[in-house]
Design a protein around this motif. Structure first.
Motif, PDB file in Angstrom:
ATOM      1  N   UNK A 135      16.075 -30.232  -4.572  1.00 55.74           N
ATOM      2  CA  UNK A 135      14.945 -30.393  -3.661  1.00 55.74           C
ATOM      3  C   UNK A 135      14.008 -29.193  -3.710  1.00 55.74           C
ATOM      4  N   UNK A 136      14.570 -27.999  -3.613  1.00 53.34           N
ATOM      5  CA  UNK A 136      13.741 -26.797  -3.496  1.00 53.34           C
ATOM      6  C   UNK A 136      13.570 -26.027  -4.800  1.00 53.34           C
ATOM      7  N   UNK A 137      14.324 -26.396  -5.855  1.00 53.94           N
ATOM      8  CA  UNK A 137      14.257 -25.649  -7.100  1.00 53.94           C
ATOM      9  C   UNK A 137      15.147 -24.420  -7.055  1.00 53.94           C
ATOM     10  N   UNK A 138      15.503 -23.938  -8.226  1.00 58.69           N
ATOM     11  CA  UNK A 138      16.386 -22.770  -8.283  1.00 58.69           C
ATOM     12  C   UNK A 138      16.439 -22.282  -9.728  1.00 58.69           C
ATOM     13  N   UNK A 226      14.729 -24.335 -12.578  1.00 56.44           N
ATOM     14  CA  UNK A 226      14.699 -25.740 -12.172  1.00 56.44           C
ATOM     15  C   UNK A 226      13.552 -25.917 -11.184  1.00 56.44           C
ATOM     16  N   UNK A 227      12.543 -26.715 -11.503  1.00 51.89           N
ATOM     17  CA  UNK A 227      11.428 -26.892 -10.568  1.00 51.89           C
ATOM     18  C   UNK A 227      11.840 -27.722  -9.357  1.00 51.89           C
ATOM     19  N   UNK A 228      11.173 -27.505  -8.242  1.00 47.70           N
ATOM     20  CA  UNK A 228      11.464 -28.266  -7.030  1.00 47.70           C
ATOM     21  C   UNK A 228      11.098 -29.725  -7.227  1.00 47.70           C
ATOM     22  N   UNK A 229      11.967 -30.615  -6.747  1.00 49.39           N
ATOM     23  CA  UNK A 229      11.674 -32.044  -6.792  1.00 49.39           C
ATOM     24  C   UNK A 229      12.345 -32.810  -7.910  1.00 49.39           C
ATOM     25  N   UNK A 232      18.445 -36.635 -10.532  1.00 55.25           N
ATOM     26  CA  UNK A 232      19.363 -36.986 -11.615  1.00 55.25           C
ATOM     27  C   UNK A 232      18.592 -37.704 -12.722  1.00 55.25           C
ATOM     28  N   UNK A 233      18.789 -37.261 -13.950  1.00 56.27           N
ATOM     29  CA  UNK A 233      18.059 -37.827 -15.082  1.00 56.27           C
ATOM     30  C   UNK A 233      16.885 -36.980 -15.531  1.00 56.27           C
ATOM     31  N   UNK A 234      16.472 -36.018 -14.713  1.00 54.95           N
ATOM     32  CA  UNK A 234      15.393 -35.112 -15.135  1.00 54.95           C
ATOM     33  C   UNK A 234      15.887 -34.248 -16.291  1.00 54.95           C
ATOM     34  N   UNK A 235      15.006 -33.973 -17.241  1.00 55.65           N
ATOM     35  CA  UNK A 235      15.362 -33.191 -18.419  1.00 55.65           C
ATOM     36  C   UNK A 235      14.421 -32.003 -18.565  1.00 55.65           C
ATOM     37  N   UNK A 319      10.555 -33.916   3.422  1.00 59.68           N
ATOM     38  CA  UNK A 319      11.316 -34.513   2.326  1.00 59.68           C
ATOM     39  C   UNK A 319      11.306 -33.662   1.077  1.00 59.68           C
ATOM     40  N   UNK A 320      11.262 -34.312  -0.072  1.00 57.50           N
ATOM     41  CA  UNK A 320      11.355 -33.638  -1.372  1.00 57.50           C
ATOM     42  C   UNK A 320       9.954 -33.273  -1.867  1.00 57.50           C
ATOM     43  N   UNK A 321       9.744 -32.053  -2.372  1.00 57.84           N
ATOM     44  CA  UNK A 321       8.442 -31.695  -2.945  1.00 57.84           C
ATOM     45  C   UNK A 321       8.082 -32.610  -4.117  1.00 57.84           C
ATOM     46  N   UNK A 322       6.815 -32.967  -4.206  1.00 56.35           N
ATOM     47  CA  UNK A 322       6.349 -33.798  -5.313  1.00 56.35           C
ATOM     48  C   UNK A 322       6.411 -32.977  -6.602  1.00 56.35           C
TER      49      UNK A 322
END
Length: 378
Positions: A135-138, A226-229, A232-235, A319-322
């Motif tokens: 959600x927030x990135x890390x 890892x960008x916010x938002x 699962x399945x993001x690459x 919610x989740x950042x776009x």
């Protein structure tokens, strides 16, 4: 040429504004007027300008992300050139059918240079991350084993005190041509040289550490943003962080596939988060106030009287950042009314009186109302 994102000093998920700001900053640093004693300043400034031209254009940036520099035509911005699509160039196709004389439309045929060591393979890895990290990135560590450059021979594959020599069979071209006659006339075919494996060089004394490969398998560790938002399945693609090629070949890319661990409190619907609010019958009927836990902290929530099961309370921008834009989704708190499965005698009496006062029929009709309800919840 260096990766365009690396030249500008931005991540692959950088916005258009971030790319523009990074370019302006780097342009001031690399401008030839600011580096009068640096003979390489002009070339570096041109590379920077080329990178910005591609990444500031959405269509060219998309092609570059998919195909690398070949996808932007090596400078024209018009997509892959004919040479990119046909490997060695359209002239090589005419060489095959017209005996190496070049294109029938004029001009001499060209000799292909050494093919050189091949690029290393792309590497894929799956990494599990927490819900909050998605959600927030890390920044997360990615550790894996992959072929890396041999330090003992510096990737050449040659033993100490020696170096690769030009292959005598192909003359360093990496290919062997064969001429044969056909109905169309003389045909020239080319195939990789079997002696040098298409590298154009042979090693008489291989490095004992890598056995002439120029690479060894070892542990590698990267810190990945890892960008916010993400979901699962993001690459995430890390350019030139994959396997190194043999005998000095370049690196492939590393693809990090993300898998998000589920959260007990929230489910995700696009960029919106959904959570449940458990209420008793009395709370739903009479109303209440409670503290709702969100990913940003607790929020005071007032539940009005007569609240029905399934009602949603929407908290904007919780919610989740776009991922590809600004702002966030919403947090939807859905009401769940819990019916008690066990009650005391007093609770049964009060609930029965409540039903009778409203003229509602309760129980199954066989025994008295009180005894039926009591037995049902005992």
């Amino acid at each position: 040429m260096a990766d365009f994102y690396d030249l500008l000093g931005v991540s692959r998920s950088a916005s258009a504004d971030e790319i523009k700001k990074a370019y302006r900053k780097r342009a001031r640093e690399l401008h030839p007027d600011a580096n009068p004693g640096d003979p390489n300043a002009e070339a570096e400034f041109k590379e920077l300008s080329r990178a910005y031209k591609v990444l500031s254009d959405d269509a060219q940036r998309s092609r570059y992300d998919q195909f690398g520099e070949a996808g932007v035509g090596g400078g024209s911005g018009a997509g892959p050139s004919m040479d990119d699509l046909f490997g060695g160039g359209i002239g090589d196709i005419f060489d095959t059918f017209f005996g190496g004389g070049g294109s029938p439309f004029g001009g001499g045929g060209r000799q292909r240079g050494p093919s050189g060591p091949p690029r290393g393979q792309d590497v894929e890895v799956i990494v599990d991350i927490d819900f909050a990290q998605a959600v927030f990135g890390d920044q997360i560590p990615v550790e894996l084993k992959l072929p890396v450059r041999c330090d003992d021979c510096d990737g050449s594959g040659a033993g100490s005190g020696t170096e690769p020599v030009t292959c005598s069979d192909c003359g360093g071209s990496g290919q062997v041509q064969r001429v044969r006659q056909s109905l169309l006339g003389q045909m020239v075919t080319a195939s990789p040289c079997t002696r040098c494996g298409g590298l154009g060089e042979v090693i008489s004394t291989p490095c004992p550490t890598c056995r002439g490969e120029g690479r060894v398998t070892d542990d590698a560790s990267y810190q990945v943003d890892v960008p916010a938002g993400v979901d699962t399945g993001s690459t995430l693609r890390l350019t030139r962080r994959g396997a190194v090629g043999p005998r000095g070949g370049g690196n492939g890319d590393l693809y990090v596939h993300l898998r998000v661990r589920p959260d007990e409190r929230y489910t995700r619907e696009g960029d919106d988060l959904v959570t449940e609010i458990p209420l008793s019958i009395a709370q739903a009927a009479l109303g209440t106030s409670l503290e709702l836990e969100t990913l940003d902290g607790t929020e005071d929530l007032v539940v009005p009287h007569g609240t029905q099961p399934g009602r949603e309370f929407v908290l904007r921008q919780r919610g989740v950042p776009h991922l590809q834009g600004r702002g966030r989704g919403d947090l939807k708190a859905r009401v769940r009314v819990d019916v008690p499965t066990a009650m005391s005698d007093e609770e049964v009496r009060l609930l029965t009186a409540f039903a009778e006062g409203r003229g509602e029929r309760v129980g199954n009709g066989k025994d008295g109302i009180f005894s039926r309800i009591k037995s049902a919840f005992s």
